[in-house]
Motif scaffolding. Structure first.
Motif, PDB file in Angstrom:
ATOM      1  N   ARG A 194       0.821  -1.209   0.000  1.00 14.91           N
ATOM      2  CA  ARG A 194       0.000   0.000   0.000  1.00 14.91           C
ATOM      3  C   ARG A 194       0.857   1.262   0.000  1.00 14.91           C
ATOM      4  O   ARG A 194       0.560   2.237  -0.713  1.00 14.91           O
ATOM      5  CB  ARG A 194      -0.918  -0.014   1.223  1.00 14.91           C
ATOM      6  CG  ARG A 194      -2.076  -1.007   1.097  1.00 14.91           C
ATOM      7  CD  ARG A 194      -2.868  -1.145   2.387  1.00 14.91           C
ATOM      8  NE  ARG A 194      -4.092  -1.906   2.172  1.00 14.91           N
ATOM      9  CZ  ARG A 194      -4.919  -2.276   3.137  1.00 14.91           C
ATOM     10  NH1 ARG A 194      -4.637  -1.957   4.411  1.00 14.91           N
ATOM     11  NH2 ARG A 194      -6.011  -2.951   2.858  1.00 14.91           N
ATOM     12  N   LEU A 195       1.938   1.272   0.772  1.00 12.27           N
ATOM     13  CA  LEU A 195       2.805   2.451   0.834  1.00 12.27           C
ATOM     14  C   LEU A 195       3.575   2.632  -0.471  1.00 12.27           C
ATOM     15  O   LEU A 195       3.763   3.763  -0.936  1.00 12.27           O
ATOM     16  CB  LEU A 195       3.767   2.333   2.008  1.00 12.27           C
ATOM     17  CG  LEU A 195       3.136   2.436   3.398  1.00 12.27           C
ATOM     18  CD1 LEU A 195       4.178   2.198   4.477  1.00 12.27           C
ATOM     19  CD2 LEU A 195       2.465   3.799   3.606  1.00 12.27           C
ATOM     20  N   ALA A 246       1.164   4.142  -2.864  1.00  8.85           N
ATOM     21  CA  ALA A 246       0.937   5.548  -2.513  1.00  8.85           C
ATOM     22  C   ALA A 246       2.087   6.420  -3.012  1.00  8.85           C
ATOM     23  O   ALA A 246       1.861   7.529  -3.532  1.00  8.85           O
ATOM     24  CB  ALA A 246       0.787   5.686  -0.998  1.00  8.85           C
ATOM     25  N   ILE A 282      -5.192   7.912  -0.299  1.00  7.24           N
ATOM     26  CA  ILE A 282      -5.459   7.141   0.917  1.00  7.24           C
ATOM     27  C   ILE A 282      -6.540   6.096   0.650  1.00  7.24           C
ATOM     28  O   ILE A 282      -6.412   4.928   1.019  1.00  7.24           O
ATOM     29  CB  ILE A 282      -5.870   8.082   2.070  1.00  7.24           C
ATOM     30  CG1 ILE A 282      -4.662   8.911   2.526  1.00  7.24           C
ATOM     31  CG2 ILE A 282      -6.445   7.285   3.242  1.00  7.24           C
ATOM     32  CD1 ILE A 282      -5.007   9.982   3.543  1.00  7.24           C
ATOM     33  N   CYS A 332      -5.487   3.312  -1.927  1.00 11.09           N
ATOM     34  CA  CYS A 332      -4.499   2.367  -1.401  1.00 11.09           C
ATOM     35  C   CYS A 332      -5.029   1.545  -0.229  1.00 11.09           C
ATOM     36  O   CYS A 332      -4.269   0.784   0.396  1.00 11.09           O
ATOM     37  CB  CYS A 332      -3.231   3.118  -0.988  1.00 11.09           C
ATOM     38  SG  CYS A 332      -2.358   3.850  -2.386  1.00 11.09           S
ATOM     39  N   PHE A 363      -6.429   2.481   2.756  1.00 10.62           N
ATOM     40  CA  PHE A 363      -6.332   2.959   4.137  1.00 10.62           C
ATOM     41  C   PHE A 363      -7.681   3.540   4.565  1.00 10.62           C
ATOM     42  O   PHE A 363      -8.234   4.407   3.891  1.00 10.62           O
ATOM     43  CB  PHE A 363      -5.252   4.034   4.262  1.00 10.62           C
ATOM     44  CG  PHE A 363      -3.849   3.513   4.096  1.00 10.62           C
ATOM     45  CD1 PHE A 363      -3.170   2.939   5.161  1.00 10.62           C
ATOM     46  CD2 PHE A 363      -3.213   3.584   2.866  1.00 10.62           C
ATOM     47  CE1 PHE A 363      -1.884   2.457   5.008  1.00 10.62           C
ATOM     48  CE2 PHE A 363      -1.932   3.111   2.696  1.00 10.62           C
ATOM     49  CZ  PHE A 363      -1.258   2.551   3.773  1.00 10.62           C
ATOM     50  N   PHE A 390      -2.446   6.313   8.060  1.00 12.75           N
ATOM     51  CA  PHE A 390      -1.675   6.443   6.818  1.00 12.75           C
ATOM     52  C   PHE A 390      -0.537   7.437   6.982  1.00 12.75           C
ATOM     53  O   PHE A 390       0.614   7.144   6.631  1.00 12.75           O
ATOM     54  CB  PHE A 390      -2.582   6.885   5.667  1.00 12.75           C
ATOM     55  CG  PHE A 390      -1.820   7.337   4.448  1.00 12.75           C
ATOM     56  CD1 PHE A 390      -1.228   6.416   3.597  1.00 12.75           C
ATOM     57  CD2 PHE A 390      -1.685   8.698   4.164  1.00 12.75           C
ATOM     58  CE1 PHE A 390      -0.512   6.835   2.481  1.00 12.75           C
ATOM     59  CE2 PHE A 390      -0.977   9.121   3.048  1.00 12.75           C
ATOM     60  CZ  PHE A 390      -0.388   8.183   2.206  1.00 12.75           C
TER      61      PHE A 390
END
Length: 314
Positions: free
Chosen positions: A243-244, A247, A262, A265, A267, A273
């Motif tokens: 996810r990061l 992002a 956010i 992805c 969150f 986040f």
């Protein structure tokens, strides 16, 4: 799988024993000229880039690739990508085709995990797990005819496109599985590609380790063992990592707001986040965007290309 529709696209349904399978052809599927540049973009379907002549450069998820004639590159849904030349002096004559495909992913995954996948389905998953595939020379003639039929509205062009599309995919799937182990062995246990695939298609959803274990019909304990052996990470840490990374790509290569990113992805808590992003990147999302904006890193040293592996497999 949702995807963008426009008046410039034509959907061609092909009978490959794959649920909901269709090719989405653009009337400008052939690109040729001297040098190329496009703005970063992403979409919700797979796209194939096929180099026809000359050398073509493009970037996928911050990695630069050099495509030579008869090489196909697979771009997966959600991957930020763009075309480029290093500089005006390096612009070379080239031509390439772009073909997009979409299919009912949920039905395909359900069919695959309930029964042994059919030949075409197994070949498709073999293709989609790769980044680069070498193609036979005669496939360029098929692509040329497809492009020709796209630009006309003559009687029978739709039927011709269906026939050409079937031939194209048949040749492509054969190339994807040639000189590889029998596809059936890929689905006996959830190996690295299947784990990657699950994370890739579900990271934006509120999934848990239990959900993933049920998907593969194994215990959560055994799943955690597989994840540790494969990544050295727990389910939660692997999901957060993906996810990061996504992002960061959105911040660098899109104009989407932080709030949109956010959500995209996966969150649900903005504060969580921001906390995790700063811990991983060392700066806030907005500062990261300022430091890594694509306009400052659009051009690469083409003499020093070092892309990642061509496949998710080990």
């Amino acid at each position: 799988m949702p995807y963008h529709r426009s008046h410039n696209l034509r959907e061609i349904f092909i009978d490959l024993d794959i649920p909901g399978f269709r090719i989405i052809l653009s009337r400008n599927m052939l690109t040729s000229g001297r040098g190329c540049f496009s703005l970063p973009n992403e979409h919700r379907y797979f796209e194939f880039y096929i180099a026809a002549a000359g050398t073509h450069f493009f970037c996928i998820q911050e990695h630069l690739y050099k495509a030579d004639p008869l090489e196909l590159y697979v771009i997966r849904p959600g991957e930020i990508h763009y075309e480029l030349s290093q500089s005006a002096a390096d612009m070379t004559d080239f031509s390439k085709y772009a073909v997009s495909i979409a299919f009912d992913m949920q039905s395909l995954q359900a069919d695959r995990h309930c029964t042994q996948p059919a030949g075409a389905q197994a070949a498709l998953f073999s293709l989609l797990r790769q980044r680069r595939v070498s193609l036979p020379s005669d496939i360029l003639y098929v692509l040329e005819r497809m492009n020709s039929e796209l630009t006309c509205s003559a009687l029978g062009s739709e039927q011709a496109l269906q026939a050409l599309g079937t031939l194209f995919m048949t040749q492509l799937l054969r190339s994807a599985v040639s000189e590889k182990p029998a596809p059936s062995v890929l689905y006996s246990t959830p190996g690295k590609y299947l784990l990657e695939e699950y994370f890739y298609f579900n990271f934006s959803r509120p999934v848990t380790a239990d959900d993933m274990a049920r998907h593969f019909h194994i215990s959560t304990r055994y799943l955690n063992t597989l994840l540790q052996e494969t990544y050295g990470l727990s389910f939660t840490k692997k999901l957060l990592q993906l996810r990061l990374e996504t992002a960061k790509a959105y911040l660098s290569y899109s104009d989407k707001s932080v709030q949109e990113i956010i959500t995209l992805c996966g969150f649900s808590n903005p504060n969580y986040f921001y906390s995790k992003f700063k811990a991983a990147a060392g700066v806030s999302p907005l500062t990261y965007r300022q430091l890594h904006r694509c306009s400052g890193s659009m051009f690469f040293d083409i003499q020093n290309i070092n892309p990642p592996g061509d496949s998710f497999t080990e």
